[in-house]
Design an enzyme around this catalytic site. Sequence first.
Site, mmCIF file in Angstrom:
data_model
loop_
_atom_site.group_PDB
_atom_site.id
_atom_site.type_symbol
_atom_site.label_atom_id
_atom_site.label_comp_id
_atom_site.label_asym_id
_atom_site.label_seq_id
_atom_site.Cartn_x
_atom_site.Cartn_y
_atom_site.Cartn_z
ATOM 1 N N CYS A 1 -2.775 -1.104 7.065
ATOM 2 C CA CYS A 1 -2.207 0.247 7.125
ATOM 3 C C CYS A 1 -2.632 0.968 8.396
ATOM 4 O O CYS A 1 -1.852 1.732 8.971
ATOM 5 C CB CYS A 1 -2.603 1.048 5.890
ATOM 6 S SG CYS A 1 -1.680 0.530 4.423
ATOM 7 N N GLU B 1 0.376 3.969 1.701
ATOM 8 C CA GLU B 1 0.603 4.470 3.061
ATOM 9 C C GLU B 1 1.804 3.776 3.696
ATOM 10 O O GLU B 1 2.609 4.425 4.358
ATOM 11 C CB GLU B 1 -0.626 4.236 3.948
ATOM 12 C CG GLU B 1 -1.882 4.947 3.472
ATOM 13 C CD GLU B 1 -2.795 4.035 2.667
ATOM 14 O OE1 GLU B 1 -4.016 4.162 2.786
ATOM 15 O OE2 GLU B 1 -2.277 3.184 1.900
ATOM 16 N N CYS C 1 0.819 -1.211 0.000
ATOM 17 C CA CYS C 1 0.000 0.000 0.000
ATOM 18 C C CYS C 1 0.857 1.267 0.000
ATOM 19 O O CYS C 1 1.970 1.280 0.549
ATOM 20 C CB CYS C 1 -0.911 0.020 1.222
ATOM 21 S SG CYS C 1 -2.131 -1.303 1.260
ATOM 22 N N CYS D 1 -6.538 0.648 4.624
ATOM 23 C CA CYS D 1 -6.954 -0.727 4.925
ATOM 24 C C CYS D 1 -6.579 -1.062 6.371
ATOM 25 O O CYS D 1 -5.892 -0.296 7.044
ATOM 26 C CB CYS D 1 -6.293 -1.710 3.953
ATOM 27 S SG CYS D 1 -4.522 -1.954 4.240
#
Length: 140
Positions: A103, A61, A59, A100
């Site tokens: 994260c 992030e 991801c 998510c």
Amino acid sequence: MHTFNLTPKDVELIDEAKKKITSLYEEDKHHVGAAIRMKTGEMISTVHIEAYIGRVTVCAEAIAIGSALSNGYKDFDTIVAVRHPYSDEEDRRLRVVSPCGICRELISDFGPECFVIIEIDGELVKVEIGELIPLKYTRS
């Protein structure tokens, strides 16, 4: 949920994430950009890495947090992720997306006081990471 209104610096952070994903977007490679701002004001922006096997995908992030840590930053203020539409989608708007679960854990672990910009009922707001991961486990 306790929410906070966006500041001009928050809008700048969103714009930074949008610029990053717009400039680096590749179909099936990158479709999410993230930007993280430190308490000192510095920003780091990144894109996610898509993989054919989903478990290998990382991801945006997570990459932003890793990049910040790798560059000596650790006092995180605010993070945001922005999704770029795929080429076959009719709606071409770049949208802020919520992190998510993985994260959320990562943000909470490395920035327990970090704010996250998300969309709630069509409105962009800022929330504390603790609001997104309530009753987090703690080490005994």
